[in-house]
Design a protein around this motif. Sequence first.
Motif, mmCIF file in Angstrom:
data_model
loop_
_atom_site.group_PDB
_atom_site.id
_atom_site.type_symbol
_atom_site.label_atom_id
_atom_site.label_comp_id
_atom_site.label_asym_id
_atom_site.label_seq_id
_atom_site.Cartn_x
_atom_site.Cartn_y
_atom_site.Cartn_z
ATOM 1 N N LEU A 1 36.166 38.640 39.389
ATOM 2 C CA LEU A 1 37.487 38.093 39.733
ATOM 3 C C LEU A 1 38.462 39.219 40.053
ATOM 4 C CD1 LEU A 1 37.759 35.269 37.036
ATOM 5 C CD2 LEU A 1 37.595 34.934 39.515
ATOM 6 N N GLY A 2 38.372 40.306 39.301
ATOM 7 C CA GLY A 2 39.251 41.452 39.554
ATOM 8 C C GLY A 2 39.023 42.065 40.917
ATOM 9 N N LEU A 3 37.767 42.161 41.354
ATOM 10 C CA LEU A 3 37.478 42.712 42.682
ATOM 11 C C LEU A 3 38.113 41.857 43.777
ATOM 12 C CD1 LEU A 3 33.720 43.767 42.394
ATOM 13 C CD2 LEU A 3 35.755 45.202 42.179
ATOM 14 N N GLN A 4 38.130 40.549 43.576
ATOM 15 C CA GLN A 4 38.731 39.652 44.562
ATOM 16 C C GLN A 4 40.252 39.769 44.573
ATOM 17 O OE1 GLN A 4 36.936 37.863 46.729
ATOM 18 N NE2 GLN A 4 38.733 37.002 47.746
ATOM 19 N N ALA A 5 40.830 40.238 43.452
ATOM 20 C CA ALA A 5 42.290 40.315 43.335
ATOM 21 C C ALA A 5 42.862 41.593 43.923
ATOM 22 C CB ALA A 5 42.698 40.205 41.862
ATOM 23 N N THR A 6 42.021 42.527 44.370
ATOM 24 C CA THR A 6 42.519 43.758 44.967
ATOM 25 C C THR A 6 43.042 43.474 46.370
ATOM 26 O OG1 THR A 6 40.331 44.310 45.844
ATOM 27 C CG2 THR A 6 40.892 45.182 43.679
ATOM 28 N N CYS A 7 43.808 44.397 46.906
ATOM 29 C CA CYS A 7 44.335 44.265 48.266
ATOM 30 C C CYS A 7 43.912 45.465 49.101
ATOM 31 C CB CYS A 7 45.862 44.152 48.237
ATOM 32 S SG CYS A 7 46.447 42.468 48.011
ATOM 33 N N PRO A 8 43.088 45.243 50.144
ATOM 34 C CA PRO A 8 42.403 43.981 50.455
ATOM 35 C C PRO A 8 41.276 43.732 49.465
ATOM 36 C CG PRO A 8 41.668 45.708 51.942
ATOM 37 C CD PRO A 8 42.762 46.315 51.113
ATOM 38 N N GLY B 1 31.853 32.314 34.424
ATOM 39 C CA GLY B 1 30.849 32.737 35.387
ATOM 40 C C GLY B 1 30.839 31.860 36.628
ATOM 41 N N VAL B 2 30.883 30.557 36.434
ATOM 42 C CA VAL B 2 30.918 29.628 37.569
ATOM 43 C C VAL B 2 32.205 29.821 38.377
ATOM 44 C CG1 VAL B 2 30.961 27.189 38.235
ATOM 45 C CG2 VAL B 2 29.437 27.953 36.392
ATOM 46 N N LEU B 3 33.331 30.001 37.685
ATOM 47 C CA LEU B 3 34.610 30.205 38.363
ATOM 48 C C LEU B 3 34.588 31.462 39.232
ATOM 49 C CD1 LEU B 3 37.619 29.584 38.837
ATOM 50 C CD2 LEU B 3 38.113 30.794 36.687
ATOM 51 N N ALA B 4 34.058 32.551 38.688
ATOM 52 C CA ALA B 4 34.040 33.810 39.441
ATOM 53 C C ALA B 4 33.196 33.694 40.702
ATOM 54 C CB ALA B 4 33.508 34.933 38.548
ATOM 55 N N LEU B 5 32.035 33.069 40.592
ATOM 56 C CA LEU B 5 31.196 32.896 41.777
ATOM 57 C C LEU B 5 31.893 32.011 42.804
ATOM 58 C CD1 LEU B 5 27.716 32.477 40.064
ATOM 59 C CD2 LEU B 5 28.498 34.419 41.432
ATOM 60 N N CYS B 6 32.585 30.984 42.342
ATOM 61 C CA CYS B 6 33.296 30.092 43.258
ATOM 62 C C CYS B 6 34.423 30.819 43.980
ATOM 63 C CB CYS B 6 33.841 28.895 42.482
ATOM 64 S SG CYS B 6 34.851 27.792 43.503
ATOM 65 N N VAL B 7 35.196 31.609 43.262
ATOM 66 C CA VAL B 7 36.295 32.343 43.897
ATOM 67 C C VAL B 7 35.767 33.264 44.989
ATOM 68 C CG1 VAL B 7 38.051 34.124 43.481
ATOM 69 C CG2 VAL B 7 37.903 32.147 41.965
ATOM 70 N N HIS B 8 34.549 33.778 44.796
ATOM 71 C CA HIS B 8 33.907 34.610 45.823
ATOM 72 C C HIS B 8 33.139 33.768 46.846
ATOM 73 C CE1 HIS B 8 34.576 38.824 44.649
ATOM 74 N NE2 HIS B 8 34.659 38.358 43.414
ATOM 75 N N HIS C 1 54.313 34.017 35.972
ATOM 76 C CA HIS C 1 54.627 34.229 37.390
ATOM 77 C C HIS C 1 54.217 33.023 38.234
ATOM 78 C CE1 HIS C 1 56.006 38.443 37.402
ATOM 79 N NE2 HIS C 1 55.183 38.598 36.372
ATOM 80 N N GLY C 2 53.886 31.917 37.566
ATOM 81 C CA GLY C 2 53.545 30.702 38.287
ATOM 82 C C GLY C 2 52.205 30.754 38.989
ATOM 83 N N ARG C 3 51.253 31.494 38.426
ATOM 84 C CA ARG C 3 49.969 31.673 39.092
ATOM 85 C C ARG C 3 48.801 31.392 38.147
ATOM 86 N NH1 ARG C 3 51.606 37.034 42.642
ATOM 87 N NH2 ARG C 3 52.377 35.878 44.433
ATOM 88 N N SER C 4 47.696 30.958 38.742
ATOM 89 C CA SER C 4 46.459 30.743 38.002
ATOM 90 C C SER C 4 45.377 31.626 38.611
ATOM 91 C CB SER C 4 46.028 29.274 38.078
ATOM 92 O OG SER C 4 45.427 28.996 39.332
ATOM 93 N N TYR C 5 44.202 31.649 37.983
ATOM 94 C CA TYR C 5 43.096 32.448 38.513
ATOM 95 C C TYR C 5 42.651 31.959 39.900
ATOM 96 C CZ TYR C 5 42.235 35.175 34.234
ATOM 97 O OH TYR C 5 42.327 36.050 33.176
ATOM 98 N N LEU C 6 42.930 30.717 40.237
ATOM 99 C CA LEU C 6 42.563 30.242 41.568
ATOM 100 C C LEU C 6 43.429 30.862 42.656
ATOM 101 C CD1 LEU C 6 40.779 28.224 40.050
ATOM 102 C CD2 LEU C 6 41.507 26.493 41.669
ATOM 103 N N ASP C 7 44.590 31.393 42.279
ATOM 104 C CA ASP C 7 45.455 32.045 43.267
ATOM 105 C C ASP C 7 44.906 33.391 43.706
ATOM 106 O OD1 ASP C 7 47.668 30.198 43.594
ATOM 107 O OD2 ASP C 7 48.110 30.602 41.495
ATOM 108 N N ILE C 8 43.888 33.896 43.002
ATOM 109 C CA ILE C 8 43.294 35.181 43.370
ATOM 110 C C ILE C 8 42.814 35.150 44.819
ATOM 111 C CG2 ILE C 8 41.299 36.682 42.936
ATOM 112 C CD1 ILE C 8 41.531 35.817 39.962
ATOM 113 N N ALA C 9 42.205 34.035 45.192
ATOM 114 C CA ALA C 9 41.600 33.947 46.526
ATOM 115 C C ALA C 9 42.625 33.848 47.646
ATOM 116 C CB ALA C 9 40.654 32.746 46.589
ATOM 117 N N SER C 10 43.880 33.547 47.318
ATOM 118 C CA SER C 10 44.898 33.388 48.359
ATOM 119 C C SER C 10 46.046 34.381 48.189
ATOM 120 C CB SER C 10 45.450 31.954 48.328
ATOM 121 O OG SER C 10 45.968 31.635 47.047
#
Length: 439
Positions: free
Chosen positions: A116-123, A162-169, A298-307
């Motif tokens: 999840l952290g790798l997906q949260a980097t920019c880019p 684990g399921v969440l992380a794979l889904c976000v990716h 900050h009004g964010r959830s882990y699903l906001d990582i992908a956007s």
Amino acid sequence: MGLPLVLLLLLPALLPARCCEPPAGSAGAVRALGARLLGLAGDPARDPDPALYLALRLAREHDPRLERRYLERLQDTFQHPYGRSLQGHGHSRWDAEHSTSREEPPHTGRLALYLLGLQATCPPLSPHRALVTWLKYYLEEDWTGSRRQGHPVTSYYQYGLGVLALCVHRKRVREEVVRRLLTAQHHGRLGHGGNTVDTEAVVALAFTCLEQRRLVGTGLAAQLRVATHEASRNMAKGQGPDGIIGNIYSTPWALQVFLATGECQTEPAFGQAMAALLENLEAFGTAATMAQVLPVLHGRSYLDIASQPCGEEPDTLTPLDMEPLAEVPGNKTVELVVECPLPWCYELRLYDRVVPVPASASLLDVLRVAAARDPRDFRFHTQDTPQGPFLTQVLGLEARQEKRNYWQILTAPNTPLQMGIADYRPQDGETLILRLSEW
């Protein structure tokens, strides 16, 4: 009356994901908490934690240079154990019942947080194929290791992560893996107390992600939508008069569900829970608990990582060093009681001693002193969790998920503790009860 079920199930498609933020007057307190967490991230003596990095990335203010350094430390930590392929690793070497090896159980949750952290980097950084393969492998090993009991070796919390992380990716998982979580939720096997809220929330986030990203078929997606609505409804029903859902540390997880599903605009429990968090920010004094609460502030959830938008990030946050807790001079005494009201225990009260400790001692310190002073009569074990040490065994009696029991901690006569054992500091003369309870 509330909204009709059909409309509630359509809310994720009708509302933007980031729809609710805390009151404007709370910005200073939220910024200070982020600065303290950033200060902890800059401490080289602390092991890097992917949950901490996630929280910093989901915040709206940043220190890009420090965050890049922290990411490099995470990459160094995870490169060695997961930089190799699974070839030659062996087959299903972890068996919770029969294995005589000392191999640790799967690190499902920790690897999931790193992905999840790798997906949260920019880019966003595309994970090495081996990382995804390892996580999929862990999801299988986590289950096959305890196939007889029909639950993960680690926990449903880690399994859901684990399921969440794979889904976000945007990586698909086998339908059977998803249905394991769906069945566990349907039969009420996800946990107890605040731990139930944590786990139900993580599982609901995974379900929401799978449904929104269309990574499952339409029939299963409809079931996941209903299950997520049921979870959020249970959280709202379980909210206390003080606004807390489960306990103070599980409340941020419940808010992530309301944010991810868009129900934060329609569910009154959201605003009440947010107010409770802002009134109790002093309870979030460790890196793990700060990382847990900062995203929702900050009004964010882990699903906001992908956007996450990857424009010019505001370099506006300065690390704030944490002041060590002041040493309180003198000593105090705490009465420590162990109870087992379950029918198979030979008596109700198994232990009752007065324990002298330093005045600044936490409950965890009290347990350690009791074990050192009275090793024959008192012993305990804890398990490390993202929220800090979790009490799993006292006097040889183990709390087991499959037996639906847990160690409840109360202040006499009958008030459940709302803080972790490492964070709670008992008062002089206080009586603390460790009670093996069923859920």
